[in-house]
Design an enzyme around this catalytic site. Sequence first.
Site, PDB file in Angstrom:
ATOM      1  N   HIS A  55       0.859  -1.183   0.000  1.00 34.32           N
ATOM      2  CA  HIS A  55       0.000   0.000   0.000  1.00 34.32           C
ATOM      3  C   HIS A  55       0.900   1.238   0.000  1.00 34.32           C
ATOM      4  O   HIS A  55       2.140   1.105  -0.068  1.00 34.32           O
ATOM      5  CB  HIS A  55      -0.933  -0.017   1.216  1.00 34.32           C
ATOM      6  CG  HIS A  55      -0.228  -0.267   2.515  1.00 34.32           C
ATOM      7  ND1 HIS A  55       0.672   0.616   3.057  1.00 34.32           N
ATOM      8  CD2 HIS A  55      -0.270  -1.329   3.365  1.00 34.32           C
ATOM      9  CE1 HIS A  55       1.135   0.134   4.195  1.00 34.32           C
ATOM     10  NE2 HIS A  55       0.591  -1.052   4.413  1.00 34.32           N
ATOM     11  N   HIS A  58       4.058   1.253   2.223  1.00 35.26           N
ATOM     12  CA  HIS A  58       5.215   0.554   1.658  1.00 35.26           C
ATOM     13  C   HIS A  58       5.839   1.396   0.537  1.00 35.26           C
ATOM     14  O   HIS A  58       7.058   1.493   0.411  1.00 35.26           O
ATOM     15  CB  HIS A  58       4.794  -0.782   1.059  1.00 35.26           C
ATOM     16  CG  HIS A  58       4.206  -1.758   2.031  1.00 35.26           C
ATOM     17  ND1 HIS A  58       2.898  -2.146   1.994  1.00 35.26           N
ATOM     18  CD2 HIS A  58       4.767  -2.430   3.067  1.00 35.26           C
ATOM     19  CE1 HIS A  58       2.663  -3.032   2.949  1.00 35.26           C
ATOM     20  NE2 HIS A  58       3.783  -3.215   3.636  1.00 35.26           N
ATOM     21  N   GLN A  82       7.041 -15.056  12.749  1.00 36.12           N
ATOM     22  CA  GLN A  82       6.578 -13.925  13.544  1.00 36.12           C
ATOM     23  C   GLN A  82       5.068 -13.953  13.807  1.00 36.12           C
ATOM     24  O   GLN A  82       4.531 -12.999  14.354  1.00 36.12           O
ATOM     25  CB  GLN A  82       7.004 -12.593  12.908  1.00 36.12           C
ATOM     26  CG  GLN A  82       6.348 -12.258  11.583  1.00 36.12           C
ATOM     27  CD  GLN A  82       6.992 -11.050  10.934  1.00 36.12           C
ATOM     28  OE1 GLN A  82       8.147 -11.087  10.521  1.00 36.12           O
ATOM     29  NE2 GLN A  82       6.255  -9.947  10.862  1.00 36.12           N
TER      30      GLN A  82
END
Length: 534
Positions: A55, A58, A82
């Site tokens: 998006h 980024h 993660q």
Amino acid sequence: MKSEIVLGVLVRLFTTVAAVRCYLDLCRGSRPHSDDSVSPGYLEVGLVPTMGALHAGHLSLIRRARQDNKIVVVTIFVNPLQFGPNEDYQRYPRTLERDRALCEQAGVDALFAPSVSELGVDRPHPIQVMPPASMISGLCGAFRPGHFDGVATIVTKLLNLIQPDRAYFGRKDAQQLAIIQRLVTDLNLPVEVVPCAIVREPSGLALSSRNQYLSVEERQQATALHQGLSQAEKAFRSGERLSANLIQAVKTELEKVPAMKTEYVELVHPITLAPLEVIEDAGLLAVAARISSTRLIDNGLLRTRKPILAIDGPAGAGKSTVARRVAEKLNLFYLDTGAMYRALTWLVLESGVAVDDEPAIAELVSQCHIEFQDHESNQGSKHIFINDRDVTQEIRDVDVTANVSAISAHAIVRKVLVKQQQRYGSRGGIVIEGRDIGTCVFPDAELKIFLTASVQERARRRQQDLKNQGKAEVSLDELEQSIFERDRKDSTRVISPLRKADDAIELQTDHLSIDDVVRAIVRLYQEKTDRASL
Ligand code: AMP
């Protein structure tokens, strides 16, 4: 026959370690010895690690990487390490084709999107990188056990694989950013971590790949995170420094939205992440909350420092004269970077190290300490000290003048000085000028000015200066040619080229006197600081 790599045409997509390494090996030449010239063959690499579903947040990292580097590599890897067992690993959006098209538009050179097995994170008992307990016991770390071990491990792998000169991370994930900065320091990784500002929707909602999970109504409710942080920031600007009150300001807004389940609102030190009772110099106010099953985070940086005024622009535009005068008028400290370079040059010469012996210079300058202090008998005029020795007079010696540009050209000298400038800047209240102050040294300066003038005008001014100094006359043509050449060199340098920062205000000074320019900058500064009520 050696393969030719064509850059900047189509984004290259790689899914294997072998291929991305091969690509980078072919792209890279030797490391630069200095920032004085473009060393042919050397290409700086910028890395933007992401989990995809790109998006505008980024893309802002990619844009910054594009400006700073010759090669931009974006990685897309939804990292299982993660995600907790009950988190959204399976559901996380995966939109590689769209991401690829966005990267292409943004001028990315290579996209690295490996599988889990290609990166080897599914092997049993892998070596993991563990951040210090003090950095993961609070904020998201308290709610996502193992998350930051997974982040630190994968980021270390990517940095080793790509070996970028710079890596770009968003302030949106402030705990991640602090941990990565610590990781790079503690493991001596040769990369510069570049933090990038949070990108928000017009509503204030911070962009996130997870916003896709929200319904229209939830999206509206989610703006309470930013509203809470804004209320706290307002209170901070009016002088509130107590953690409990700042946190309460956020909670009050969140409580207005019954659908919002707050996980935490915490105030910590932005670098160490240690909880704060009260803000001395800076605090990171961070929040996490859930709407339905969607987990959202946001934060704001609260700083007490006085503003920084950064003045950049081409050589001969009058930056240092203007910066000194502005500093005087606004009662700010003029951080004389030229004097800093001269002080280092003096130290190198004094130590008998050869001007071109970069490792010996590195040994010397990386341990030195530069200070400016008020002069006892002449308050207001600053003296410069290097390793506790007053060198205010010595730095004007002809030897120093003759060698300063050769010594300043070493990449290590610049690196050391930028660190020292940033140390001064952390206190704020400075005016600083140069080629890359607003772009590289203080990208978060409150006011950035790009001071410029046409080549012809700068040549005229230079000719007048030479005349005033009683020097031999040089023709305008010759001066124009040398200024043109200097501009070209400065804007194509490998390290920190001359470039106007996106948020800098350009002042074209062809038809302005120095007084006009000083007045204009003072006014802009006052407008800016009034607005921010700093
Ligand atoms: P992610 O794909 O969520 O792992 O994010 C990849 C990088 O983009 C991280 O460094 C994030 O901090 C950064 N990022 C994500 N959202 C934003 C945003 N709204 N503004 C700035 N940076 C962001």
